[in-house]
Design an enzyme around this catalytic site. Structure first.
Site, short mmCIF file in Angstrom:
data_model
loop_
_atom_site.label_atom_id
_atom_site.label_comp_id
_atom_site.label_asym_id
_atom_site.label_seq_id
_atom_site.Cartn_x
_atom_site.Cartn_y
_atom_site.Cartn_z
N TYR A 32 75.94 25.54 -7.10
CA TYR A 32 75.82 24.72 -5.89
C TYR A 32 74.76 23.64 -6.08
CZ TYR A 32 71.39 26.94 -4.51
OH TYR A 32 70.08 27.36 -4.47
N ARG A 51 72.88 17.46 -12.53
CA ARG A 51 72.46 18.88 -12.55
C ARG A 51 73.64 19.79 -12.25
NH1 ARG A 51 67.56 20.64 -8.81
NH2 ARG A 51 69.16 20.44 -7.22
N ARG A 99 90.42 41.09 -8.88
CA ARG A 99 89.03 41.41 -9.21
C ARG A 99 88.92 41.99 -10.62
NH1 ARG A 99 85.18 45.01 -9.78
NH2 ARG A 99 83.06 44.36 -9.28
N HIS A 101 85.97 41.41 -14.01
CA HIS A 101 84.78 40.64 -14.42
C HIS A 101 85.17 39.44 -15.29
CE1 HIS A 101 82.73 44.14 -12.94
NE2 HIS A 101 81.55 43.66 -13.24
N LYS A 146 71.95 26.40 -11.29
CA LYS A 146 71.81 26.54 -9.83
C LYS A 146 72.98 27.40 -9.34
CE LYS A 146 70.15 23.66 -5.98
NZ LYS A 146 69.07 24.54 -5.60
N GLU A 178 58.05 29.01 -10.98
CA GLU A 178 58.36 28.13 -9.84
C GLU A 178 58.23 28.95 -8.57
OE1 GLU A 178 62.50 26.84 -9.78
OE2 GLU A 178 63.17 28.72 -10.63
N LEU A 202 64.39 26.17 -12.22
CA LEU A 202 65.39 25.16 -11.88
C LEU A 202 64.78 23.77 -12.11
CD1 LEU A 202 68.28 24.97 -10.53
CD2 LEU A 202 67.01 24.07 -8.59
N1 PDD Z 1 66.62 24.82 -3.65
N2 PDD Z 1 63.65 25.87 -7.62
C1 PDD Z 1 64.53 26.62 -6.95
C2 PDD Z 1 64.70 28.05 -7.34
C3 PDD Z 1 65.29 26.05 -5.90
O1 PDD Z 1 66.20 26.81 -5.24
C4 PDD Z 1 65.08 24.69 -5.55
C5 PDD Z 1 65.86 24.01 -4.46
C6 PDD Z 1 64.14 23.95 -6.27
C7 PDD Z 1 63.86 22.48 -5.98
O2 PDD Z 1 64.94 21.65 -6.38
P1 PDD Z 1 65.19 20.22 -5.71
O3 PDD Z 1 63.90 19.49 -5.79
O4 PDD Z 1 66.24 19.61 -6.55
O5 PDD Z 1 65.60 20.47 -4.27
C8 PDD Z 1 63.44 24.57 -7.30
C9 PDD Z 1 67.53 24.28 -2.68
C10 PDD Z 1 66.96 23.27 -1.77
C11 PDD Z 1 68.23 25.45 -1.97
O6 PDD Z 1 68.53 26.40 -2.67
O7 PDD Z 1 68.48 25.39 -0.77
#
Ligand code: PDD
Length: 284
Positions: A32, A51, A99, A101, A146, A178, A202
């Site tokens: 996503y 990304r 279903r 894997h 992501k 992070e 991320l």
């Molecule tokens: N999340 N690290 C993680 C684990 C994140 O889920 C996010 C953002 C970021 C920051 O990424 P960006 O600057 O591109 O928004 C870092 C989004 C907003 C979410 O999951 O809703």
């Protein structure tokens, strides 16, 4: 009720349905993005779509659209939503199938976009900063993807909610990675520092903007590993993400960060970020 996009159709959110056999539902098998839109103009859209491609490659799922098609979809959702400022949620799963894997041989991905209201942190929060807690980063080793399978992030984020705080900062083997849904910067001795991009975090789009602004503003900065002791001794700690923009952490695990107020380097970066956002929006 906002208009959303699902597999080729624009429709009201309450009418959007996916199969219970969708692999996003059964396995969290999908990726996503959350793309900010200000005054109906997408911000850093190309970077978000880049990304997305990285995430799709990471889960071996062919991109169902060209960049031009994605731009068109995002713009149509942004134009229809009731809010001028939005976070557009975009999700691609491997789709519905029996279903198993293993990837089914014949499968159509599920593509979903929806607008969500996007409100930057309130001025009072920017002025006071927020509290955060730390936790062991017990996620998998592909945090650069992501992925919609966010259970570890959800559980980690809830720890800060339980403590009445805004974020959980993650330490893996004693090193800062992070936040549960944000990237993290510190300031020590006047120098901004943040961990390097790797499979353990991320690659935030906001993270890149903040580093660019530091470079352009001649603010001393370094991309390097940050150990737990240094995090705890930092003069300033910041969170960066699409909804948080740049936000100061002023209490960590119940102890003040620096003097317990957002620091001077944060105030400068926050102002630079707001100026940059305004300039990009003016340029269109
Ligand atoms: N999340 N690290 C993680 C684990 C994140 O889920 C996010 C953002 C970021 C920051 O990424 P960006 O600057 O591109 O928004 C870092 C989004 C907003 C979410 O999951 O809703």
């Amino acid at each position: 009720m906002p208009t959303v996009y699902l597999n080729g159709t624009f429709l009201p959110l309450e009418e959007a349905r996916v199969s219970v056999l969708d692999r996003g539902f059964l396995f969290g098998d999908g990726v996503y993005e959350v793309i900010p839109v200000y005054s109906r103009r997408p911000f850093r859209l190309h970077e978000h779509l880049k990304r997305l491609q990285h995430s799709l490659d990471g889960i071996r799922l062919a991109n169902p659209h060209t960049e031009a098609q994605w731009v068109d979809l995002v713009q149509r959702i942004a134009a229809e939503a009731q809010w001028a400022d939005q976070g557009i949620y975009l999700q691609v799963t491997r789709g519905p199938g029996p279903r198993d894997h293993a990837f089914p041989a014949e499968i159509e991905p599920t593509v979903f976009l929806m607008p969500m209201p996007l409100t930057p942190p309130a001025p009072a929060l920017v002025a006071s900063g927020v509290c955060a807690v730390t936790a062991t980063d017990d996620r998998w080793l592909h945090c650069d993807i992501k992925a919609v399978s966010l259970l570890a992030n959800v559980l980690l984020r809830q720890r800060s909610v339980d403590a009445g705080c805004a974020e959980t900062l993650l330490l893996r083997d004693g090193w800062l990675t992070e936040g549960s849904s944000s990237n993290v910067f510190i300031v020590s001795g006047g120098v901004i520092a943040t961990p390097p991009k790797s499979h353990l975090m991320l690659p935030g789009v906001t993270y890149d903007v903040v580093l660019e602004l530091a470079r352009q503003g001649g603010m001393p900065h370094a991309v390097r590993e940050i150990g737990e002791a240094e995090l705890r001794a930092a003069d300033e700690i910041w969170l960066t993400s699409t909804p948080k923009e740049v936000l100061a952490v002023t209490t960590l695990d119940g102890r003040p960060v620096g003097d317990g107020r957002p620091g001077p380097v944060f105030r400068r970066m926050h102002a630079a970020y707001q100026d940059y956002k305004a300039a990009v929006m003016r340029a269109g």
